[in-house]
Design a protein around this motif. Sequence first.
Motif, mmCIF file in Angstrom:
data_model
loop_
_atom_site.group_PDB
_atom_site.id
_atom_site.type_symbol
_atom_site.label_atom_id
_atom_site.label_comp_id
_atom_site.label_asym_id
_atom_site.label_seq_id
_atom_site.Cartn_x
_atom_site.Cartn_y
_atom_site.Cartn_z
ATOM 1 N N SER A 1 -56.840 15.888 26.518
ATOM 2 C CA SER A 1 -56.141 17.168 26.559
ATOM 3 C C SER A 1 -57.004 18.259 25.936
ATOM 4 C CB SER A 1 -54.816 17.076 25.791
ATOM 5 O OG SER A 1 -53.981 16.104 26.370
ATOM 6 N N PRO A 2 -57.039 19.448 26.516
ATOM 7 C CA PRO A 2 -57.828 20.539 25.925
ATOM 8 C C PRO A 2 -57.240 20.975 24.588
ATOM 9 C CG PRO A 2 -56.518 21.339 27.782
ATOM 10 C CD PRO A 2 -56.382 19.847 27.767
ATOM 11 N N PRO A 3 -58.065 21.448 23.659
ATOM 12 C CA PRO A 3 -57.552 21.903 22.358
ATOM 13 C C PRO A 3 -56.557 23.042 22.529
ATOM 14 C CG PRO A 3 -59.958 21.748 22.340
ATOM 15 C CD PRO A 3 -59.528 21.563 23.758
ATOM 16 N N GLN A 4 -55.513 23.015 21.714
ATOM 17 C CA GLN A 4 -54.476 24.037 21.816
ATOM 18 C C GLN A 4 -55.004 25.438 21.526
ATOM 19 O OE1 GLN A 4 -51.007 23.890 22.750
ATOM 20 N NE2 GLN A 4 -52.007 22.122 23.678
ATOM 21 N N VAL A 5 -55.988 25.525 20.636
ATOM 22 C CA VAL A 5 -56.565 26.843 20.313
ATOM 23 C C VAL A 5 -57.199 27.456 21.553
ATOM 24 C CG1 VAL A 5 -58.317 28.039 18.958
ATOM 25 C CG2 VAL A 5 -56.961 26.235 17.894
ATOM 26 N N VAL A 6 -57.910 26.640 22.323
ATOM 27 C CA VAL A 6 -58.558 27.124 23.545
ATOM 28 C C VAL A 6 -57.508 27.544 24.568
ATOM 29 C CG1 VAL A 6 -60.074 26.482 25.472
ATOM 30 C CG2 VAL A 6 -60.587 25.683 23.149
ATOM 31 N N VAL A 7 -56.491 26.698 24.753
ATOM 32 C CA VAL A 7 -55.433 26.988 25.733
ATOM 33 C C VAL A 7 -54.719 28.289 25.377
ATOM 34 C CG1 VAL A 7 -53.226 26.193 26.656
ATOM 35 C CG2 VAL A 7 -55.093 24.568 26.359
ATOM 36 N N LYS A 8 -54.345 28.435 24.100
ATOM 37 C CA LYS A 8 -53.585 29.620 23.698
ATOM 38 C C LYS A 8 -54.436 30.882 23.730
ATOM 39 C CE LYS A 8 -50.258 27.066 20.912
ATOM 40 N NZ LYS A 8 -49.658 26.870 19.598
ATOM 41 N N SER A 9 -55.722 30.754 23.372
ATOM 42 C CA SER A 9 -56.613 31.924 23.412
ATOM 43 C C SER A 9 -56.797 32.417 24.836
ATOM 44 C CB SER A 9 -57.976 31.572 22.802
ATOM 45 O OG SER A 9 -57.846 31.211 21.447
ATOM 46 N N LEU A 10 -56.986 31.485 25.768
ATOM 47 C CA LEU A 10 -57.140 31.864 27.170
ATOM 48 C C LEU A 10 -55.848 32.471 27.717
ATOM 49 C CD1 LEU A 10 -58.926 31.965 29.666
ATOM 50 C CD2 LEU A 10 -58.246 29.616 30.201
ATOM 51 N N ALA A 11 -54.696 31.902 27.321
ATOM 52 C CA ALA A 11 -53.414 32.451 27.757
ATOM 53 C C ALA A 11 -53.223 33.868 27.233
ATOM 54 C CB ALA A 11 -52.276 31.545 27.290
ATOM 55 N N GLU B 1 -53.800 25.973 30.948
ATOM 56 C CA GLU B 1 -53.974 24.518 30.942
ATOM 57 C C GLU B 1 -54.676 24.031 32.215
ATOM 58 O OE1 GLU B 1 -50.151 22.873 30.239
ATOM 59 O OE2 GLU B 1 -50.146 23.388 28.106
ATOM 60 N N TYR B 2 -54.315 24.616 33.364
ATOM 61 C CA TYR B 2 -54.961 24.224 34.619
ATOM 62 C C TYR B 2 -56.429 24.636 34.649
ATOM 63 C CZ TYR B 2 -51.094 22.301 37.313
ATOM 64 O OH TYR B 2 -50.106 21.489 37.789
ATOM 65 N N VAL B 3 -56.748 25.797 34.064
ATOM 66 C CA VAL B 3 -58.136 26.262 34.039
ATOM 67 C C VAL B 3 -58.966 25.418 33.072
ATOM 68 C CG1 VAL B 3 -59.629 28.196 33.383
ATOM 69 C CG2 VAL B 3 -57.583 28.615 34.747
ATOM 70 N N CYS B 4 -58.369 25.047 31.939
ATOM 71 C CA CYS B 4 -59.104 24.287 30.922
ATOM 72 C C CYS B 4 -59.294 22.820 31.309
ATOM 73 C CB CYS B 4 -58.375 24.359 29.578
ATOM 74 S SG CYS B 4 -58.370 25.984 28.805
ATOM 75 N N ALA B 5 -58.346 22.266 32.074
ATOM 76 C CA ALA B 5 -58.347 20.826 32.363
ATOM 77 C C ALA B 5 -59.673 20.290 32.908
ATOM 78 C CB ALA B 5 -57.209 20.487 33.317
ATOM 79 N N PRO B 6 -60.329 20.952 33.901
ATOM 80 C CA PRO B 6 -61.589 20.400 34.423
ATOM 81 C C PRO B 6 -62.704 20.308 33.388
ATOM 82 C CG PRO B 6 -60.701 22.074 35.903
ATOM 83 C CD PRO B 6 -59.908 22.146 34.650
ATOM 84 N N PHE B 7 -62.631 21.116 32.332
ATOM 85 C CA PHE B 7 -63.678 21.110 31.309
ATOM 86 C C PHE B 7 -63.423 20.068 30.215
ATOM 87 C CE2 PHE B 7 -63.501 25.392 33.098
ATOM 88 C CZ PHE B 7 -64.836 25.571 33.481
ATOM 89 N N TYR B 8 -62.241 19.454 30.236
ATOM 90 C CA TYR B 8 -61.894 18.441 29.244
ATOM 91 C C TYR B 8 -61.354 17.202 29.954
ATOM 92 C CZ TYR B 8 -62.317 22.195 25.796
ATOM 93 O OH TYR B 8 -62.781 23.219 25.008
ATOM 94 N N SER B 9 -62.129 16.678 30.888
ATOM 95 C CA SER B 9 -61.680 15.521 31.669
ATOM 96 C C SER B 9 -61.506 14.311 30.759
ATOM 97 C CB SER B 9 -62.690 15.197 32.771
ATOM 98 O OG SER B 9 -63.963 14.950 32.227
ATOM 99 N N GLY B 10 -60.391 13.618 30.930
ATOM 100 C CA GLY B 10 -60.121 12.422 30.140
ATOM 101 C C GLY B 10 -59.389 12.684 28.843
#
Length: 487
Positions: free
Chosen positions: A145-155, A134-143
Motif C-alpha cells: 500500500s502507498p504511504p498515507q502521507v503520499v496519498v493525502k499530499s497528492l489528494a 490512491e489509483y495514481v500512487c498504486a503503480p509506483f508501490y506495487s505489492g
Amino acid sequence: MEETSLRKRREDEKSIQSTEPKTTSLQKELGLFSGTCIIVGTIIGSGIFISPKSVLSNTEAVGPCLIIWAACGVLATLGALCFAELGTMITKSGGEYPYLMEAFGPIPAYLFSWSRLFVIKPSSFAIICLSFSEYVCAPFYSGCSPPQVVVKSLAAAAILLISTVNALSVRLGSYVQNMFTAAKMVIVAIIIISGLVLLAQGNTKNFENSFEGAQLSVGAISLALYNGLWAYDGWNQLNYITEELRNPFRNLPLAIIIGIPLVTGCYILMNVSYFTVMTATELLQSQAVAVTFGDRVLYPASWIVPLFVAFSTIGAANGSCFTAGRLVYVAGREGHMLKVLSYISVRRLTPAPAIMFHGMIAIIYIIPGDINSLVNYFSFAAWLFYGLTITGLIVMRFTRKELKRPIKVPIFIPILVTLLSVFLVLAPIISAPAWEYLYCVLFMLSGLIFYFLFVYYKFAWAQKISKPLTMHLQMLMEVVPPEEAPE
C-alpha cells in the motif's frame, strides 16, 4: 452594502426568475453539451468502478443486483425531473437552497446549506480526490500500500488544482469537465464492449439461476438501494448552476433526460460485464472490481483501467467543485454565510471566494485518517433534504400558483419520490441503528445556534469582526458584490 432579504426582493421584483446578466455577475457560458457532461461526469466517479460489491453484498444474487441498479436509475431520473420543474420555475443557482427558501423560509434553507457546506459536499470532494490519489500512487508501490502521507499530499494537490481551475474561469472549468467526461466514457465503453463480446461468446454461466440465494428482506433491499444511489449521487448537480445555463428552460430538462438514462444504461451494462468474468463470490472478494476485470480481460494492457479510473475520479471531483462553489455563493448572497463568499471576481467573473472556501474545507477533511464511515452516516442527510425539497415542490403547487412552470411534472411523481426519500432516510437507521445517526442530526441542528447568533439577530460585535475581514479579503482577491442585471 446592506443585505436584502429574499422576502423583500420578492416585493420589489415582479418575478424571481433570473434575466440574462450583463453586469458583474455569473455569466451564461454553459450549453446543452456542457450541462449533460456535468451530470454524466459528476455521477460517474469512482463508485461504479470500485463499489458494485456493496449492492451485491446486500442482495447476494446477480438478478436482484441488476434490478437494484436499474431501480436506482429510475429513482434518480424521477428526482431529477422534479428538480427540473423547480429549476425552471426558480432559475437561481444553489440547488436545493433557493427552493427550500421559497417553500419553507430561511431556517430549513440555512440548515441545508450548513449541512451541505461543512460536511456532505467537502467530505465527498475529499474522498473522490483520495480515490484518485490512491489509483495514481498504486503503480509506483506495487505489492504494497502507498504511504498515507503520499496519498493525502497528492489528494490535497488535486483539490488545490481543481479549485484553482474553477476559480480562474467558468469556461476553463467546463472544458476540463468535458475532457475528463470524454476520457471516462472511453473506459466505460471498453469495459462494456469487452463484456458484451464475452457474453456473445457464451460466457453466461454466472447468469444462470441468477435469483438463487437472494436476500429479499426490507432491510437488505433498502441498504442495497442506499449503496446504489450513492453511485448515482450527482443527479441534481445541474440545478446548482442554473444561472450559468444558456436557455435553462430547454437545456436543463434535456440534459437530465439525456444524461441520467445514459448513466443508468452504462451502470447496468458494466455490471453485466463484471459478471461475465467474475462469479458473485469473486466480485465480493475483489478490492477494486474494475481493476480485477482489467487484469482478466485486458492483460497485458490492464494498466489502462487504473489510469482511466483516475481520469474518472478527477472528472467527478471537478464537477463536484464546480457546482459546490455555487452553493456557497448563493448562501453568501442571501446573508447566510460571510458576505464575501457571494462576491464575484472582477477579472474572471467567477465565484472565486466560494470555490476556494470549499477547497479549504475539503483539505481539512483529508487530514483525519478514514472519513469513509463519516460520509456514509452523513449521506442519509442528503436524502433527508432531497425529500424535503421535493415536498416543497408539492407545497408550492398550492402556495405559489403565480410562478411560471415551463416544465410541470405529474403530481404523483413528487409524491412518490418524497415517500421513497422517507424510506431511504429511515431504512438504514431501522435496519442498522447507530449512535452516529443521532450525532448527524444533532450536528445539523447545531446550525441553528449560528443562524440565530449571526444571521437572525446580527449582533454588533459580530458585524465589527466581519466587516473589516470582508474588506481585506475583497482587496486581496479583487472581488466585488454581484450587480443586479438590468431589466
